[in-house]
Design a protein around this motif. Structure first.
Motif, PDB file in Angstrom:
ATOM      1  N   TYR A  36       0.834  -1.208   0.000  1.00  0.00           N
ATOM      2  CA  TYR A  36       0.000   0.000   0.000  1.00  0.00           C
ATOM      3  C   TYR A  36       0.867   1.255   0.000  1.00  0.00           C
ATOM      4  CZ  TYR A  36      -3.469  -3.432   1.100  1.00  0.00           C
ATOM      5  OH  TYR A  36      -4.275  -4.543   1.035  1.00  0.00           O
ATOM      6  N   TYR A  42      -4.762   2.512   3.470  1.00  0.00           N
ATOM      7  CA  TYR A  42      -5.954   1.668   3.599  1.00  0.00           C
ATOM      8  C   TYR A  42      -6.788   1.676   2.333  1.00  0.00           C
ATOM      9  CZ  TYR A  42      -4.616   1.736   8.451  1.00  0.00           C
ATOM     10  OH  TYR A  42      -3.907   1.601   9.611  1.00  0.00           O
ATOM     11  N   ARG A  91       2.933   0.555   3.826  1.00  0.00           N
ATOM     12  CA  ARG A  91       2.253  -0.528   4.545  1.00  0.00           C
ATOM     13  C   ARG A  91       2.243  -1.783   3.676  1.00  0.00           C
ATOM     14  NH1 ARG A  91      -3.834  -1.457   5.274  1.00  0.00           N
ATOM     15  NH2 ARG A  91      -3.978  -2.707   7.159  1.00  0.00           N
ATOM     16  N   GLU A 142       0.720  -7.160   9.533  1.00  0.00           N
ATOM     17  CA  GLU A 142       0.986  -5.971   8.732  1.00  0.00           C
ATOM     18  C   GLU A 142       2.324  -5.395   9.161  1.00  0.00           C
ATOM     19  OE1 GLU A 142      -1.787  -2.703   9.161  1.00  0.00           O
ATOM     20  OE2 GLU A 142      -1.534  -2.646  11.324  1.00  0.00           O
ATOM     21  N   GLY A 172      -6.679  -5.132   3.030  1.00  0.00           N
ATOM     22  CA  GLY A 172      -6.011  -3.995   3.634  1.00  0.00           C
ATOM     23  C   GLY A 172      -6.924  -2.942   4.212  1.00  0.00           C
ATOM     24  N   GLU A 173      -8.240  -3.240   4.275  1.00  0.00           N
ATOM     25  CA  GLU A 173      -9.185  -2.252   4.813  1.00  0.00           C
ATOM     26  C   GLU A 173      -8.877  -1.937   6.268  1.00  0.00           C
ATOM     27  OE1 GLU A 173     -13.110  -3.829   4.272  1.00  0.00           O
ATOM     28  OE2 GLU A 173     -13.254  -3.005   2.254  1.00  0.00           O
ATOM     29  N   GLN A 174      -9.160  -0.703   6.636  1.00  0.00           N
ATOM     30  CA  GLN A 174      -8.955  -0.265   8.017  1.00  0.00           C
ATOM     31  C   GLN A 174     -10.009  -0.908   8.925  1.00  0.00           C
ATOM     32  OE1 GLN A 174      -8.869   3.965   8.492  1.00  0.00           O
ATOM     33  NE2 GLN A 174      -7.772   3.816  10.411  1.00  0.00           N
TER      34      GLN A 174
END
Length: 176
Positions: A36, A42, A91, A142, A172-174
């Motif tokens: 990311y 995110y 990230r 992560e 990878g969503e918050q």
């Protein structure tokens, strides 16, 4: 970690599981890494690394890929050379997805699953995936670049009931 006030540099994420019972479809588990952008940690991944791809800069490599779990110990392994990643990336999320070719299959239905994250000879994480037994995919860990540019390790065990095709977009969503 690799010393006083130093972040994580180079890690190996390994995955193991037992083969499916004789006469049943093979259990095929796959490691997936999402990279990311630092300014969109995110959002959608800049790119994914999995069984059918590699990182464009060679910093993330899947060097063992099993379609059956037949092997000795860990059957899949991915190396992440975090310190070589360009500064535009902030990230990296690593997860596991189960191929669903033989019908819905969750981690709890696969014998002796395990994932290990290791830097050198130091285990940063060793987990049997029991906490995500009902899931068909899961994030594992992560790595986040801090303000000084060092990579920080964070366990991120979270299960999904999702097809592997969709996992890469959502892993990878918050989370709250």
């Amino acid at each position: 970690m690799s010393g006083l006030n130093k972040g994580v540099a180079k890690v190996e994420v390994s995955l193991k599981w037992d083969p499916s019972p004789i006469g049943t479809p093979a259990h095929d588990l796959d490691l997936v890494a999402g990279v990311y952008a630092a300014d969109e940690p995110y959002g959608p991944p800049s790119y994914l690394v999995h069984f059918d791809s590699r990182s464009p800069d060679g910093t993330i490599t899947l060097h063992r890929d099993s379609r059956t779990g037949q092997g000795f110990g860990y059957d899949e392994a991915m190396t992440l050379e975090l310190t070589r990643l360009a500064p535009r990336y902030g990230r990296v999320v690593v997860g596991v997805a189960i191929q669903q070719g033989g019908g819905r299959l969750a981690f709890g239905q696969v014998a002796h699953t395990g994932v290990r994250v290791r830097e050198g000879y130091t285990d940063l994480l060793d987990d049997d995936l029991a906490s995500v037994a009902d899931a068909t995919a899961a994030t594992i860990v992560e790595f986040v670049r801090d303000g000084a540019g060092e990579w920080i390790f964070r366990p991120l065990l979270h299960g999904f009931d999702i097809d592997p095709r969709d996992f890469g977009a959502l892993m990878g969503e918050q989370r709250p």
